[in-house]
Write a protein that holds these residues in place. Structure first.
Motif, PDB file in Angstrom:
ATOM      1  N   GLY B 304      10.657 -16.143  31.499  1.00  0.00           N
ATOM      2  CA  GLY B 304       9.292 -16.634  31.338  1.00  0.00           C
ATOM      3  C   GLY B 304       8.494 -16.273  30.106  1.00  0.00           C
ATOM      4  O   GLY B 304       7.366 -16.240  30.064  1.00  0.00           O
ATOM      5  N   ASN B 305       9.107 -15.736  29.102  1.00  0.00           N
ATOM      6  CA  ASN B 305       8.738 -15.016  27.907  1.00  0.00           C
ATOM      7  C   ASN B 305       8.097 -16.332  27.099  1.00  0.00           C
ATOM      8  O   ASN B 305       8.549 -17.166  26.601  1.00  0.00           O
ATOM      9  N   GLU B 306       6.545 -16.022  27.067  1.00  0.00           N
ATOM     10  CA  GLU B 306       5.980 -17.342  26.521  1.00  0.00           C
ATOM     11  C   GLU B 306       6.312 -17.580  24.845  1.00  0.00           C
ATOM     12  O   GLU B 306       6.307 -18.702  24.518  1.00  0.00           O
ATOM     13  N   ALA B 307       6.564 -16.307  24.107  1.00  0.00           N
ATOM     14  CA  ALA B 307       6.644 -16.633  22.747  1.00  0.00           C
ATOM     15  C   ALA B 307       8.021 -17.517  22.578  1.00  0.00           C
ATOM     16  O   ALA B 307       8.182 -18.323  21.775  1.00  0.00           O
ATOM     17  N   VAL B 308       9.041 -16.920  23.220  1.00  0.00           N
ATOM     18  CA  VAL B 308      10.156 -17.783  23.364  1.00  0.00           C
ATOM     19  C   VAL B 308      10.165 -19.127  23.753  1.00  0.00           C
ATOM     20  O   VAL B 308      10.596 -20.024  23.001  1.00  0.00           O
ATOM     21  N   ARG B 309       9.388 -19.539  24.884  1.00  0.00           N
ATOM     22  CA  ARG B 309       9.228 -20.739  25.356  1.00  0.00           C
ATOM     23  C   ARG B 309       8.593 -21.554  24.083  1.00  0.00           C
ATOM     24  O   ARG B 309       8.841 -22.894  23.986  1.00  0.00           O
ATOM     25  N   GLN B 310       7.680 -21.064  23.280  1.00  0.00           N
ATOM     26  CA  GLN B 310       7.001 -21.861  22.312  1.00  0.00           C
ATOM     27  C   GLN B 310       7.900 -22.184  21.195  1.00  0.00           C
ATOM     28  O   GLN B 310       7.912 -23.371  20.626  1.00  0.00           O
ATOM     29  N   VAL B 311       9.015 -21.039  21.149  1.00  0.00           N
ATOM     30  CA  VAL B 311      10.049 -21.420  19.919  1.00  0.00           C
ATOM     31  C   VAL B 311      10.936 -22.628  20.536  1.00  0.00           C
ATOM     32  O   VAL B 311      11.327 -23.401  19.855  1.00  0.00           O
ATOM     33  N   VAL B 312      11.155 -22.505  21.787  1.00  0.00           N
ATOM     34  CA  VAL B 312      12.330 -23.792  22.415  1.00  0.00           C
ATOM     35  C   VAL B 312      11.300 -25.189  22.446  1.00  0.00           C
ATOM     36  O   VAL B 312      12.019 -26.179  22.108  1.00  0.00           O
TER      37      VAL B 312
END
Lengths: 398, 398
Positions: B304-312
């Protein structure tokens, strides 16, 4: 792949011989036999039938190569006509076209705001008059229509301007005229026209024609075959976004190519110039900007009007974004623009090309030709008729 | 279109019968005759030959329909093998694959920085070992290679990572192994794999596979035919601009799809997160961001890491821009994503789809499926082998 029956073989051989004469003629019977691998007697037999039908004629003797001089044969261009129909936005246009893509008879009927059944009645009226005007045998009817056209099933799925939805036009026309009928999207048939009757068949085997009219669409020929979509929608580049947060389009999205590079968009921008720029030649239309035509815009462009040149440059750059996508999907190709934007000449092409080069793989873009179609405003009409040819002559790559 | 000779007819009939058994089996001789329109004696004759060659076997009796129960036939999947080769970025991978796309033997050789002739020697080594490892007759060799591949002429035009230019790989391999050889771009063959061995052949007849690996490319199947480009470059969507003024790409342009949606780009962004975001699970790699793999990125995503979700999400949206172009060019289609980004699941697909819907004609986009391929990481290997099948079995739509 089907089993080969004697009857199929006969039809096959007849089409093969006619195609060879059509494409290679004037040609001798012996040369036909060599090209087709058919026996001399079979060729003579088939040729006799074609001459009887008036589709082939003898046109003289080949230069002597020692022995008896061979009789040369060629296809008779006027032996059969095709009916081509262009269901354009403001008028319906039809023509009788010979086997070489020469228009022998042409008819245009204004739409005058008709839609639905009344527009359909106008299609019948148009074709009735064309069919009645000739005694030459007709090979079939081809129709280029705006919107989503299911070519395989012969159905106009959606034509917004005409309020048509799921019109089974092929079966309607087949019943009425007892002729083979083919339809496809108008931009798609424009590409087929260029492929069939254009200036360079070999190079046009992989071809994109971007048809810039009131709307914008592309016709795509891959390896000599028209791309229809599955079953519809190939080449609907006019409704792909090219400007983030751009103008709202009739389709509901924003910043579609049509909102900035169609003749509609160019004229709308010219109207703004007429109103706001007293130095522009278009300012003479300030009191009635609605009367501005593409001809007027072209005149202002040719007069060097900077504001108009910027509009054209921007339209070209947006077409270049589209061109980059096309190359990204299709690979190297030949991109030809159709429509009356051709009056903007090399200036427009340079804008398209410059933008394309920056936005897709350079080694592909560099080898992609950007130009104008060799056919003029009849391109949809010719393309519609070209739908009939390959089917009726038994080869999709005629 | 060629003349039909008895010999051609015989080969044609054999392929026709085998294809029918391959696709429709278990099937009786009578049913084959009905399906192919060949006579019963011809079918029996051809089947006898196929059984003798070990390609077809009898597998029992059909349920009784009153009379004598018919013997059923099926293709023997292991009667012939295909050699599939995936010339991936960091290792070369090869396999022996049976007629049903099952991998029977697999071999991977690390590239270890080789390029040029040394890389070519590694291709030979790989195939030597595979060919030597079996006694099953081989139908041919298929190769999926990165870069611009001229499939028609069998030439690797350009593979930047391998420093290959104009390598006539087909003729080199044909000489060495005396087998038919086919090559194509690796992303193109991925689409062919899905079409040939995937889960839904009928729906896959018009298919786009977007292969997200170190780079990004698309394979496009139109009406059961792979699009190659003319002669190369179909599906090179990885180098079409999706971000104006974006990052510089290895190709020389800016803001290419690859700069933001490839695994390379995703990992680079993950490295930035590792360095700058102490709250991210990736921060454990802060001291050695180079060691971050896609698996680590997926774990952070699933945590659930938000920064990674944004990248995806951003990668998905950029793929959506590409998807919109693909629909604009090809019409309605089936868009499947291949590669280990599938670990981002529905979240990625939603981002792609949402963006696509806003950027192309809604009636086409709505009917365009966006999903993942049914085949896993062997997709290029399988696709390479699938290049051989239609040619050797006489039907491009096997």
């Amino acid at each position: 792949m089907q089993k080969v029956t004697p009857e199929r073989a006969r039809v096959h051989n007849t089409q093969l011989v006619f195609r060879t004469i059509y494409r290679e003629g004037p040609i001798s019977r012996a040369a036909i036999a060599r090209a087709t691998l058919l026996t001399r007697p079979t060729v003579s037999d088939v040729v006799a039938g074609l001459i009887e039908q008036g589709m082939v004629e003898e046109v003289g003797l080949a230069p002597s190569s020692g022995g008896r001089r061979a009789i040369l044969l060629r296809a008779v261009a006027d032996s059969r006509y095709l009916v081509g129909v262009d269901l354009a936005r403001e008028e319906f246009c039809g023509a009788l076209i010979n086997l070489r893509g020469e228009i022998k008879e042409r008819l245009t009927l204004p739409l005058d705001g008709r839609d639905g059944d009344a527009a359909l009645a106008l299609v019948f009226d148009l074709i009735d008059r064309l069919v009645d005007s000739t005694h030459v045998p007709l090979l079939g009817i081809g129709v280029g229509a705006p919107g989503l056209v299911d070519a395989e099933n012969g159905i106009l799925q959606q034509s917004v301007n005409l309020s048509w939805r799921h019109i089974p036009l092929r079966s309607l026309l087949q019943k009425r005229y007892d002729l083979p009928v083919y339809l496809a999207n108008d931009c798609q048939v424009a590409a087929l026209a260029e492929y069939t009757f254009g200036d360079d068949r070999e190079r046009n085997k992989n071809l994109v024609v971007i048809n810039v009219r009131w709307g914008i669409g592309a016709g795509i020929v891959v390896d000599g075959q028209l791309l229809h979509g599955n079953p519809v929608g190939a080449g609907e580049i006019g409704h792909v976004t090219v400007v983030d947060g751009g103008e709202r389009c009739a389709c509901g999205n924003y910043g579609c190519l049509e909102t900035i590079a169609s003749t509609r968009a160019i004229i709308r921008r010219a109207q703004e110039i007429a109103r706001s720029d007293p130095s522009s030649p278009l300012h003479q239309f300030a009191a009635d900007p609605e009367s501005i035509t593409m001809e007027a815009v072209c005149q202002a462009f040719n007069a060097g009007n900077e504001a108009v040149r910027q509009v054209v440059n921007e339209a070209g750059r947006m077409l270049g974004i589209s061109a980059a996508s096309l190359v990204g999907v299709l690979g190297r190709c030949r991109l030809l623009i159709a429509g009356n934007v051709r009056c903007f000449g090399q200036f427009l092409l340079d804008a398209v090309r410059d933008e394309m080069l920056q936005r897709t793989l350079l080694s592909l873009a560099r080898d992609t030709e950007v130009g104008f179609t060799s056919l003029g405003s009849d391109i949809v009409l010719l393309g519609a008729s070209a739908l009939v040819l390959p089917h009726e002559l038994g080869d999709s790559q005629l």
